[in-house]
Enzyme design. Structure first.
Site, PDB file in Angstrom:
ATOM      1  N   TYR A   1      47.701  32.881  44.615  1.00  0.00           N
ATOM      2  CA  TYR A   1      47.283  32.224  43.369  1.00  0.00           C
ATOM      3  C   TYR A   1      47.474  33.176  42.191  1.00  0.00           C
ATOM      4  CZ  TYR A   1      44.618  29.732  39.845  1.00  0.00           C
ATOM      5  OH  TYR A   1      44.264  29.091  38.683  1.00  0.00           O
TER       6      TYR A   1
ATOM      7  N   LYS B   1      33.249  43.688  43.051  1.00  0.00           N
ATOM      8  CA  LYS B   1      33.510  42.330  42.560  1.00  0.00           C
ATOM      9  C   LYS B   1      33.243  41.398  43.735  1.00  0.00           C
ATOM     10  CE  LYS B   1      36.980  39.515  40.143  1.00  0.00           C
ATOM     11  NZ  LYS B   1      36.518  38.289  40.718  1.00  0.00           N
TER      12      LYS B   1
ATOM     13  N   ARG C   1      29.144  27.892  37.060  1.00  0.00           N
ATOM     14  CA  ARG C   1      29.791  28.322  35.834  1.00  0.00           C
ATOM     15  C   ARG C   1      30.531  27.168  35.160  1.00  0.00           C
ATOM     16  NH1 ARG C   1      34.228  32.966  35.902  1.00  0.00           N
ATOM     17  NH2 ARG C   1      35.276  31.391  37.132  1.00  0.00           N
TER      18      ARG C   1
ATOM     19  N   LYS D   1      32.975  48.435  34.040  1.00  0.00           N
ATOM     20  CA  LYS D   1      32.374  47.953  32.782  1.00  0.00           C
ATOM     21  C   LYS D   1      32.005  49.133  31.901  1.00  0.00           C
ATOM     22  CE  LYS D   1      30.394  43.889  35.004  1.00  0.00           C
ATOM     23  NZ  LYS D   1      29.237  43.268  35.623  1.00  0.00           N
TER      24      LYS D   1
END
Ligand code: IVH
Length: 699
Positions: free
Chosen positions: A46, A123, A144, A293
């Site tokens: 994908y 993740k 979401r 982050k």
């Protein structure tokens, strides 16, 4: 929908049609993914597909289709009608250390200063949710969706571990994080689903999606939540926020081996990424990357966010551990204890950098539970050194050409019945199945060559309780044999005589008869020649064994372990005088052939069985290959026996012609080996000429 395999390569799209096709494929995959977590494309495929679409759009901005998945949260597929308090963003991806470095440099350029600190965390491979708390009580759970509005899935909240109904303090807050199924929860989910006649989930993420959406199920499936963000806890840097979330009672990755770490340099960031990647296989849940982050609030606020993703965070994607491939066949193997285990034969597929061709299917019940069929597209999972396993079929992708998997009706090794009363099937003989097989092997022509001891007799002897292993054969008495069905005086006498002859078989054959893993006929000959006695073989450690040509350190360790395993058997064989002959071990035979590899030849150029000195033997220093059909005095010999003869005569037997070969024994229809020998100028003799050469050894 295109086949997943054809979409795997990130080749450039050559035409508007190919582009439209790729967009349609991606849209369908994203829709399936966000509907119930199923998808005919693996994650890698994908991602690669979206990258080809992006590349095409960059070159043809006027042709961008409105439903293109690029630049959209969830590929534009997800829906929901409850507006989010603050948009739920996605993450930009990087796929290499270089891309990460470029991303960090870009962020620091934008800030005009170095990033104060980073936070590096797993993740999590699940679904993003927002959990709203009022005065510390959980009121609403949302998916979401498209990032702006999500679906209300509050009904599922009480099955989610790490998402308490009540927080430790009466605060108004919205937790954001990932809901997933741990591997254990996934296995449990599929077990209860199949018990209830439902199809199994293809992998943990589809399981999490399906479970969150489901209502009124007659069974309960637990999920797990890890928080990685919040709305309503301002002023906290990322690592401080994570600590606060844990304090409030939310699950966070801090409780796992892949715990988030604050790093001050990019070097540390890289190391922690590698660290989390290395932990991946051992984690009890799936991760598909590592998130980096900017930790400080000031850095985050100044960097801000785009429409799809924040600029202060990025996902360093790891290779997918789930891949789609085709189930070609199922093999049934019998283990030492008689367990009959199925193994999937797959269309080879690269998973996490390794080509996978076989995968475990655990047991027959597992196949039934998963409803697998031959020809199915299946999700295969591989992580680190874990044995790959087939997770589940993609039922929606069936073409109708799939075939049922046939289960064995009888033990594939000994042919006896199968005990199917337990989940793991077992040959009714249990360890005895191995006994029958190993006795048949040991009695074979190239091992102890015991005439009259075929499958039927071996089964009879084991069933009568007279023989449990090879050593028992040598204590059999004529009287015991006569108690067996269809065993008359003559047969009993013949078998006793054959067993008597077997006692004096040379060391290489006795050793070969043990069926030690990694030691067939050739290796057994080499070992016998190298060590000279069973006692010396048994005394050898891995290092000594690795001195034999063709035995590497890994094989040496296996042999040592296997020999330890059969120590009792070897003691009993020795007590019966089997395999006790001793010959002079070979330290190094002279390698006289031009260009000979002395290391490779040293161990084998000897007369292991006659004890004659290597140098005085007719084939001393020769590397000999026998090929074609043997005639004359050699006509009755098996290839193994010809090779033994070569080695008795001081030569090294080999199966292929190379520049090291010094003599080719060419029988009828010698074919390509003869042609190669001619080309290399190797001396060629007929079987009759060879028989004359080794007449003394040919007795
Ligand atoms: S942060 C504003 N942190 O990955 C920040 N996301 O591919 C947005 N995800 O939508 C997300 N682990 O569903 C963040 N440690 C983590 C994450 C994580 C998994 C998911 C999340 C996000 C998706 C993007």
């Amino acid at each position: 929908m295109k086949d997943a395999a054809t979409m795997a390569s990130p080749a450039a799209l050559a035409s508007p049609d190919a582009y439209a096709d790729a967009v349609a494929t991606a849209v369908r995959a994203a829709a399936a993914y966000y509907a119930d977590g199923s998808t005919p494309l693996g994650d890698d495929e994908y991602d690669a597909l979206v990258r080809t679409i992006e590349a095409y759009e960059a070159g043809h901005p006027a042709e961008v289709l409105p439903d293109s998945p690029t630049g959209k949260v969830a590929g534009g597929a997800a829906v929901g009608d409850v507006p989010h308090s603050v948009p739920m963003l996605s993450l930009d991806n990087v796929f290499s250390a270089e891309e990460l470095e470029a991303w960090a440099a870009g962020l620091e350029r934008r800030l005009g200063r170095p990033v104060a600190a980073w936070c590096v965390e797993p993740k999590l491979d699940g679904l993003a949710v927002a959990a709203r708390y009022r005065a510390g009580r959980l009121t609403t759970l949302l998916t979401r969706g498209d990032g702006l509005a999500g679906e209300d899935i509050t009904h599922a909240a009480d099955a989610v571990l790490g998402l308490p109904q009540r927080l430790a303090e009466p605060v108004d807050v919205e937790l954001r994080g990932e809901v997933l199924l741990t591997q254990e929860q996934f296995e449990h989910a599929n077990a209860v689903r199949t018990e209830h006649g439902a199809t199994p989930f293809a992998h943990p993420r589809s399981g999490a999606a399906g479970t969150l959406r489901a209502k009124d199920r007659p069974y309960r499936v637990e999920l797990t939540f890890f928080a990685y963000g919040a709305v309503g806890l301002p002023g906290l840097g990322h690592s401080a926020l994570l600590a606060r979330l844990a304090e409030l009672g939310a699950g966070t990755a801090a409780a796992t081996a892949a715990e988030p770490r604050r790093c001050t340099t990019l070097d540390e960031v890289r190391q922690r990424i590698d660290g989390i990647a290395a932990l991946r296989a051992a984690l009890p849940f799936g991760i598909d990357g590592v998130v980096v982050k900017a930790d400080a609030v000031a850095d985050q606020e100044e960097a801000g966010s785009g429409s799809r993703a924040p600029r202060w965070a990025v996902a360093r994607k790891l290779k997918a551990q789930h891949k789609v491939t085709r189930l070609l066949a199922v093999e049934w193997n019998v283990g030492r204890t008689g367990i009959i285990a199925p193994r999937a034969v797959l269309e080879p597929v690269v998973v996490d950098g390794v080509t996978v061709t076989y995968a475990t299917l655990h047991n027959p019940a597992d196949i039934e539970r998963r409803g697998l069929m031959l020809g199915d597209q299946v999700f295969v999972y591989r992580a680190g050194d874990v044995i790959p396993r087939v997770e589940a079929p993609l039922v929606d992708e069936r073409t109708g050409a799939e075939q049922p998997i046939e289960f064995p009706q009888a033990c594939p090794r000994c042919g006896d019945a199968i005990d199917t009363s337990e989940q793991r099937w077992r040959c009714v003989r249990g360890r005895g199945c191995q006994a029958v097989a190993s006795i048949i092997y040991a009695a074979g022509r190239d091992q102890l060559d015991i005439e009259g001891l075929g499958r039927t007799r071996a089964v009879q002897l084991v069933e009568a309780g007279l023989v449990a292993d090879l050593a028992d054969l040598f204590t059999l008495t004529r009287e015991q044999l006569l108690t067996l069905d269809r065993m008359g005086d003559t047969s009993a006498d013949n078998l006793i005589a054959a067993l008597g002859a077997a006692r004096s078989q040379p060391l290489n054959r006795v050793f070969c008869a043990l069926g030690i893993r990694g030691t067939g006929r050739t290796m057994s000959r080499r070992m016998a020649a190298h060590f000279g006695s069973m006692a010396a073989i048994r005394a050898a450690d891995a290092e000594a064994l690795a001195g034999v040509a063709g035995i590497g350190v890994e094989k040496a360790a296996v042999i040592v372990a296997e020999l330890a395993d059969v120590a009792g058997l070897l003691d009993r064989l020795a007590a019966q005088g089997v395999g006790t002959a001793v010959t002079a071990p070979v330290v190094a035979a002279p390698a006289t052939a031009p260009g000979a590899d002395t290391g490779a030849e040293a161990d084998t150029g000897t007369e292991a069985d006659t004890g004659a000195a290597g140098a005085s033997a007719p084939l001393a220093g020769q590397s000999v290959v026998a090929t074609g059909t043997m005639t004359g005095p050699l006509a009755k010999l098996s290839r193994n026996e010809v090779n033994e003869l070569i080695e008795r005569a001081g030569g090294k037997a080999s199966s292929s012609v190379s520049k090291r070969t010094t003599l080719l024994v060419a029988g009828e229809k010698a074919g390509s080996k003869r042609a190669k020998a001619e080309e290399l100028g190797v001396r060629i003799v007929s079987p009759e000429e060879f028989a004359e050469l080794v007449a003394e050894q040919l007795v």
